[in-house]
Motif scaffolding. Sequence first.
Motif, mmCIF file in Angstrom:
data_model
loop_
_atom_site.group_PDB
_atom_site.id
_atom_site.type_symbol
_atom_site.label_atom_id
_atom_site.label_comp_id
_atom_site.label_asym_id
_atom_site.label_seq_id
_atom_site.Cartn_x
_atom_site.Cartn_y
_atom_site.Cartn_z
ATOM 1 N N LYS A 61 -26.211 -22.856 24.797
ATOM 2 C CA LYS A 61 -25.454 -23.998 24.306
ATOM 3 C C LYS A 61 -23.997 -24.027 24.769
ATOM 4 O O LYS A 61 -23.339 -25.049 24.671
ATOM 5 C CB LYS A 61 -25.473 -24.003 22.773
ATOM 6 C CG LYS A 61 -26.847 -24.208 22.182
ATOM 7 C CD LYS A 61 -26.764 -24.263 20.666
ATOM 8 C CE LYS A 61 -28.132 -24.504 20.060
ATOM 9 N NZ LYS A 61 -28.071 -24.579 18.585
ATOM 10 N N ARG A 117 -20.571 -24.591 26.305
ATOM 11 C CA ARG A 117 -20.043 -25.494 27.329
ATOM 12 C C ARG A 117 -19.478 -24.715 28.519
ATOM 13 O O ARG A 117 -19.388 -25.235 29.630
ATOM 14 C CB ARG A 117 -18.933 -26.365 26.737
ATOM 15 C CG ARG A 117 -19.445 -27.461 25.811
ATOM 16 C CD ARG A 117 -18.279 -28.301 25.319
ATOM 17 N NE ARG A 117 -18.757 -29.382 24.481
ATOM 18 C CZ ARG A 117 -19.133 -30.563 24.940
ATOM 19 N NH1 ARG A 117 -19.109 -30.800 26.227
ATOM 20 N NH2 ARG A 117 -19.535 -31.514 24.121
ATOM 21 N N LYS A 170 -20.735 -40.375 14.982
ATOM 22 C CA LYS A 170 -19.315 -40.487 15.304
ATOM 23 C C LYS A 170 -19.110 -40.152 16.775
ATOM 24 O O LYS A 170 -18.343 -40.798 17.490
ATOM 25 C CB LYS A 170 -18.506 -39.521 14.424
ATOM 26 C CG LYS A 170 -17.000 -39.572 14.665
ATOM 27 C CD LYS A 170 -16.285 -38.574 13.749
ATOM 28 C CE LYS A 170 -14.788 -38.587 14.006
ATOM 29 N NZ LYS A 170 -14.078 -37.602 13.129
ATOM 30 N N ASP A 186 -22.853 -36.864 22.717
ATOM 31 C CA ASP A 186 -22.651 -36.455 24.116
ATOM 32 C C ASP A 186 -23.901 -36.799 24.917
ATOM 33 O O ASP A 186 -24.976 -36.240 24.684
ATOM 34 C CB ASP A 186 -22.376 -34.956 24.184
ATOM 35 C CG ASP A 186 -21.926 -34.509 25.572
ATOM 36 O OD1 ASP A 186 -22.087 -35.292 26.530
ATOM 37 O OD2 ASP A 186 -21.411 -33.379 25.685
ATOM 38 N N GLU A 204 -25.423 -32.542 22.025
ATOM 39 C CA GLU A 204 -24.464 -32.283 20.959
ATOM 40 C C GLU A 204 -23.995 -33.613 20.386
ATOM 41 O O GLU A 204 -23.780 -34.580 21.126
ATOM 42 C CB GLU A 204 -23.263 -31.499 21.489
ATOM 43 C CG GLU A 204 -23.601 -30.059 21.844
ATOM 44 C CD GLU A 204 -22.406 -29.302 22.384
ATOM 45 O OE1 GLU A 204 -22.466 -28.069 22.378
ATOM 46 O OE2 GLU A 204 -21.435 -29.950 22.820
ATOM 47 N N ALA A 205 -23.845 -33.659 19.063
ATOM 48 C CA ALA A 205 -23.385 -34.877 18.406
ATOM 49 C C ALA A 205 -22.616 -34.502 17.156
ATOM 50 O O ALA A 205 -22.617 -33.343 16.720
ATOM 51 C CB ALA A 205 -24.568 -35.773 18.053
ATOM 52 N N GLU A 206 -21.938 -35.506 16.592
ATOM 53 C CA GLU A 206 -21.199 -35.305 15.347
ATOM 54 C C GLU A 206 -21.458 -36.497 14.436
ATOM 55 O O GLU A 206 -21.412 -37.656 14.877
ATOM 56 C CB GLU A 206 -19.701 -35.171 15.637
ATOM 57 C CG GLU A 206 -18.865 -34.849 14.405
ATOM 58 C CD GLU A 206 -17.390 -34.681 14.740
ATOM 59 O OE1 GLU A 206 -16.555 -34.874 13.833
ATOM 60 O OE2 GLU A 206 -17.088 -34.366 15.924
ATOM 61 N N THR A 207 -21.769 -36.217 13.187
ATOM 62 C CA THR A 207 -22.016 -37.290 12.220
ATOM 63 C C THR A 207 -20.685 -37.883 11.752
ATOM 64 O O THR A 207 -19.610 -37.330 12.010
ATOM 65 C CB THR A 207 -22.781 -36.762 10.999
ATOM 66 O OG1 THR A 207 -21.924 -35.866 10.259
ATOM 67 C CG2 THR A 207 -24.043 -36.014 11.425
ATOM 68 N N GLY A 262 -18.477 -35.666 9.874
ATOM 69 C CA GLY A 262 -17.821 -34.577 10.579
ATOM 70 C C GLY A 262 -18.695 -33.369 10.843
ATOM 71 O O GLY A 262 -18.209 -32.346 11.335
ATOM 72 N N GLU A 263 -19.996 -33.490 10.549
ATOM 73 C CA GLU A 263 -20.907 -32.365 10.785
ATOM 74 C C GLU A 263 -21.381 -32.368 12.237
ATOM 75 O O GLU A 263 -21.849 -33.389 12.743
ATOM 76 C CB GLU A 263 -22.117 -32.464 9.853
ATOM 77 C CG GLU A 263 -23.087 -31.301 10.001
ATOM 78 C CD GLU A 263 -24.312 -31.437 9.101
ATOM 79 O OE1 GLU A 263 -25.145 -30.508 9.112
ATOM 80 O OE2 GLU A 263 -24.429 -32.469 8.402
ATOM 81 N N LYS A 264 -21.243 -31.227 12.882
ATOM 82 C CA LYS A 264 -21.717 -31.102 14.259
ATOM 83 C C LYS A 264 -23.214 -30.786 14.237
ATOM 84 O O LYS A 264 -23.645 -29.871 13.529
ATOM 85 C CB LYS A 264 -20.943 -30.007 14.999
ATOM 86 C CG LYS A 264 -19.474 -30.354 15.192
ATOM 87 C CD LYS A 264 -18.782 -29.344 16.074
ATOM 88 C CE LYS A 264 -17.305 -29.671 16.223
ATOM 89 N NZ LYS A 264 -17.093 -30.980 16.884
#
Length: 232
Positions: free
Chosen positions: A23, A25, A148, A151, A165-168, A171-173
């Motif tokens: 994972k 980057r 929110k 990627d 990868e994403a974020e709600t 603010g949760e990844k």
Amino acid sequence: GPFPHLLLEEEAKKVDEDILQKKSRRIRRKLEEKEVPSSAFARMVGFGGMAAKMAFQSSFGSSKGAADGGGGWMSEAVAETFAEELCRMRGAALKIGQILSLQDSQTLPAPLAKALERVRTEANVMPKWQLEEVMKENFGENWREKFKVFDEEPFAAASIGQVHEAETHEGEKVAVKVQYPGVARGIDADMANVERIIQLGGFLPKGLFLDRIIKTAKEELSLECDYLREAK
């Protein structure tokens, strides 16, 4: 048996897990985008083209030479094409390649063992337009509004899907696993097509239990494709 290093149930589960753990980057590299053949017809054509290309390469020989210990179609060029096409087709085809790649190197023809190293790390990813279609089908036209941040560049790709990868909005990844279209319903047909190609090409030595590999891969994929079960 003659192949004590054959990897089955528990070992097979580790194949996709190992891929999905990459994972960071810092080590991310650009994964090659290729459309997933999603309809039954497109997958049938894909496997037919794969077999034809390999047969052609075998018939006209290869400047790289024939395989050591291989038979049938096997050469370095054919082995590379086999691995490349498994990465393009994905689904059950790639899963079989991944399990084969973990066998003891002495059980496979040398060019095949070398070529299959790539199937554990180089699965192709969907082009952006196909990713968009899959997300719309599952989350609706305004799917981006559900995140929110999202990627579009996946950080990992495996046999049945890719991970973003994403974020709600809270603010949760999160990691969003996006299943390739058509792979779940195409498991049985894919298995039959890959088995036919392997047998026609004479890739594997007698005694390597291809039927057991296929049975294991089919069982694993049936479970892995059920993302709802996995989420519970």
